[in-house]
Design an enzyme around this catalytic site. Sequence first.
Site, PDB file in Angstrom:
ATOM      1  N   CYS A 164      40.632   5.432  94.503  1.00  0.00           N
ATOM      2  CA  CYS A 164      40.169   4.286  95.291  1.00  0.00           C
ATOM      3  C   CYS A 164      41.353   3.679  96.027  1.00  0.00           C
ATOM      4  O   CYS A 164      42.423   3.491  95.431  1.00  0.00           O
ATOM      5  CB  CYS A 164      39.530   3.252  94.375  1.00  0.00           C
ATOM      6  SG  CYS A 164      38.871   1.812  95.244  1.00  0.00           S
ATOM      7  N   HIS A 212      30.210   5.822  96.364  1.00  0.00           N
ATOM      8  CA  HIS A 212      31.416   5.049  96.037  1.00  0.00           C
ATOM      9  C   HIS A 212      31.498   3.784  96.895  1.00  0.00           C
ATOM     10  O   HIS A 212      31.785   2.698  96.403  1.00  0.00           O
ATOM     11  CB  HIS A 212      32.652   5.936  96.263  1.00  0.00           C
ATOM     12  CG  HIS A 212      33.957   5.284  95.954  1.00  0.00           C
ATOM     13  ND1 HIS A 212      34.739   5.613  94.873  1.00  0.00           N
ATOM     14  CD2 HIS A 212      34.648   4.314  96.610  1.00  0.00           C
ATOM     15  CE1 HIS A 212      35.836   4.869  94.863  1.00  0.00           C
ATOM     16  NE2 HIS A 212      35.805   4.068  95.912  1.00  0.00           N
TER      17      HIS A 212
END
Length: 185
Positions: A89, A131
Amino acid sequence: MSVLPIRVLGDPVLREDTRPVAEVTDATRRLIDDMFETMYAANGIGLAAPQVGRTERVCVADVDGAAYALVNPEVVHSEGPKAKAEEGCLSIPDIYGDVERPSRVTVRALDRDGETIEVNAEGLLARCFQHEIDHLHGKLFIDYLSFLKRRSALAKWEDEKDQYPGFIRILKPGKSASEHPEEEL
Ligand code: K2U
Ligand code: ZN
């Protein structure tokens, strides 16, 4: 277009739900353009508005050259075997972990012109969409990790987070910005 600072783990904005966009305006399109510029500068394939400190329900993605701007995105259908893959991320640099997700999803959203679109995605694009849509609801990939793996990831983050005072990660403008220095911040 601007490369925006990225908010990192610890900034409460990453844990807040986002606000649906009532109308796609020029301001929405400016945010989308800045998010693409920021995503490319960070060598990402996806980015959600909370990652640049904004609370609009907007995300962008570019997987294998297929670029998408999604306003008010929602997964309307998911199918196929669950697939496990390592995720990272841009808001939790250098931390990785395996996440299991449906391998195919259908996402409904408004595009940058305010038109409704439905995208059938599989593979890495499906994973990226899920995501990013998680980001829009304050969910991060570390939330899917086992207790022990999340504890290990958070312990590593404790050692790294001091690199980002104020939970801010500053990026150098990407290649496209350097080609047009007049457009730099
Ligand atoms: O939202 C983000 O932080 C960008 C994510 C998007 C993403 C995470 C996991 C799997 C797919 C997409 C990434 O950090 S972008 C970096 C990246 C680059 C190539 C392949 C996978 C992830
Ligand atoms: Zn992320």
